[in-house]
Design a protein around this motif. Structure first.
Motif, short mmCIF file in Angstrom:
data_model
loop_
_atom_site.label_atom_id
_atom_site.label_comp_id
_atom_site.label_asym_id
_atom_site.label_seq_id
_atom_site.Cartn_x
_atom_site.Cartn_y
_atom_site.Cartn_z
N GLU A 218 0.84 -1.21 0.00
CA GLU A 218 0.00 0.00 0.00
C GLU A 218 0.87 1.25 0.00
O GLU A 218 1.04 1.91 1.03
CB GLU A 218 -0.93 0.00 1.23
CG GLU A 218 -1.97 -1.11 1.20
CD GLU A 218 -3.05 -0.90 2.27
OE1 GLU A 218 -3.28 0.27 2.66
OE2 GLU A 218 -3.65 -1.89 2.71
N ARG B 78 -4.04 -5.88 5.40
CA ARG B 78 -4.57 -6.36 6.67
C ARG B 78 -4.03 -7.74 7.03
O ARG B 78 -3.83 -8.06 8.21
CB ARG B 78 -6.09 -6.37 6.63
CG ARG B 78 -6.68 -4.96 6.60
CD ARG B 78 -8.18 -4.95 6.48
NE ARG B 78 -8.69 -3.57 6.52
CZ ARG B 78 -9.97 -3.25 6.37
NH1 ARG B 78 -10.86 -4.21 6.17
NH2 ARG B 78 -10.33 -1.97 6.42
N VAL B 79 -3.81 -8.59 6.01
CA VAL B 79 -3.19 -9.90 6.26
C VAL B 79 -1.79 -9.70 6.84
O VAL B 79 -1.37 -10.40 7.78
CB VAL B 79 -3.14 -10.73 4.96
CG1 VAL B 79 -2.27 -11.97 5.15
CG2 VAL B 79 -4.54 -11.12 4.52
N SER C 69 -5.69 -0.63 4.47
CA SER C 69 -7.10 -0.70 4.07
C SER C 69 -7.37 -1.86 3.13
O SER C 69 -8.51 -2.32 3.01
CB SER C 69 -7.53 0.62 3.42
OG SER C 69 -6.69 0.91 2.31
N SER C 70 -6.34 -2.36 2.45
CA SER C 70 -6.54 -3.47 1.53
C SER C 70 -6.48 -4.80 2.26
O SER C 70 -6.01 -4.89 3.41
CB SER C 70 -5.46 -3.44 0.43
OG SER C 70 -4.18 -3.69 1.00
N THR C 71 -6.98 -5.84 1.58
CA THR C 71 -6.96 -7.18 2.19
C THR C 71 -5.53 -7.66 2.43
O THR C 71 -5.23 -8.22 3.48
CB THR C 71 -7.69 -8.18 1.27
OG1 THR C 71 -9.02 -7.73 1.04
CG2 THR C 71 -7.71 -9.58 1.90
N GLU C 72 -4.66 -7.41 1.42
CA GLU C 72 -3.26 -7.83 1.57
C GLU C 72 -2.60 -7.13 2.75
O GLU C 72 -1.85 -7.75 3.53
CB GLU C 72 -2.48 -7.54 0.29
CG GLU C 72 -2.93 -8.32 -0.93
CD GLU C 72 -4.12 -7.65 -1.63
OE1 GLU C 72 -4.63 -6.64 -1.09
OE2 GLU C 72 -4.54 -8.17 -2.69
#
Length: 340
Positions: free
Chosen positions: A47, A81-82, A76-79
């Protein structure tokens, strides 16, 4: 190609084994920093708008791993947050473990100093063997006269350091043990004082003192050693063992008692005299060339102007206190004086 891979693998194994030899607190800190830097860089790459620089990513990783959670930066993205989840599961655990280990190490170190298990690393210190009233008085006077003086107290009977200030480092053990003397850093000590063990009879106490003297002189021949001897039969053995000074405490005590019998109240007078010597030195000094040929009376008057009190003269093995006023001073004489 295979040889190069094998060589690289062997090098990595060596580095890994060296890493395992480091203190635990440093290993955990390095792992935690590695995870924070890795996840911070990964957050920047995934990000770049949220984390414009790698430093922003590392800042977020530190805040997240330490569970502070300012909320100024967050993925904010799924990646992203992972990556955050993995960081919390891995990095937060290592960072918490680091602080717990750091606190545990500090407590362990403090207990080691208190219980006499820590090694002393300073220089020009004084090693005192045995804990008794004499050693207590010696330590108290040394500290009162010189605040920069550091004392190493070695004793096998104490459970913990009797002094709470940092001027006295306690080591538990028998002083004739090489390991204990190495803990006291005897190779860099300036003086050694061996007091007699009051828990043993006089003969065994003297034998223990001489054995300790031999061990200290064996490890540090140049160490200036003062040893307390109780029986006159062991004085010669202490001298052969390398004692620089021998204190015959029983002989000195009997001398004070005899003077008290002859002249009542003499013991109190002697103690007062010794107390008044604090801050001054009773010592033997060499004769300067310009003093040769002077009489005891002339030199006494000369030294008195320099605030030095002349008490006697040492000629060879004979020491005379308050000799005849006309006694001539020679080059080989030593002068017994009190000076500050």
């Amino acid at each position: 190609m295979i040889r190069e891979l094998l060589k690289g693998t062997i090098d990595l194994v060596h580095i890994y084994h060296r890493f395992l030899q480091w203190p635990l607190v440093f290993r955990i800190l390095i792992i935690a920093l590695f995870l924070i830097l890795t996840f911070g860089a990964a957050a920047h790459m995934v990000e770049p708008r949220t984390f414009p620089t790698i430093f922003d990513g590392v800042w977020w990783a530190i805040i997240t791993a330490s569970t502070v959670g300012y909320g100024d930066l967050y993925p904010s993205s799924t990646e992203g947050r992972v990556i955050g989840i993995l960081l919390i599961l891995a990095g937060a655990g290592f960072l918490s473990t680091y602080f717990i280990t750091l606190a545990s190490t500090a407590v362990t170190t403090q207990n080691a100093f208190l219980e006499g298990k820590a090694t002393y690393s300073g220089k020009d210190h004084i090693i005192i063997i045995g804990w008794n009233e004499r050693s207590r008085e010696i330590i108290d006077q040394l500290i009162s006269l010189d605040r920069q003086c550091f004392v190493i107290l070695i004793d096998d009977t104490l459970k913990e350091n009797p002094y709470k200030n940092h001027h006295v480092h306690f080591i538990k053990g028998k002083a004739y043990n090489d390991k204990v003397l190495k803990q006291a850093n005897i190779h860099h000590a300036s003086k050694g004082i061996i007091t007699s063990d009051q828990n043993q009879n006089e003969e065994h106490a003297d034998m223990n003192s001489i054995l300790t003297l031999l061990a200290m002189k064996g490890m540090q021949p140049n160490l200036y050693c003062v040893v307390e001897i109780l029986t006159k039969e062991q004085v010669a053995n202490a001298s052969r063992a390398g004692a620089d000074e021998i204190i015959q405490s029983n002989k000195q005590t009997s001398y004070v008692v005899m003077n008290s019998i002859i002249s009542q109240g003499m013991s109190k007078t002697i103690l007062k005299l010794l107390n008044h010597l604090r801050g001054n030195n009773l010592k033997l000094i060499s004769t300067s060339p310009e003093w040769c040929g002077k009489s005891f009376q002339e030199l006494s008057a000369f030294l008195l102007e320099k605030n030095i009190i002349l008490l006697g003269i040492k000629k060879g093995e004979f020491t005379g206190v308050n000799p005849p006023l006309g006694t001539v001073i020679h080059e080989d004489d030593e002068l017994l004086v009190i000076s500050n």
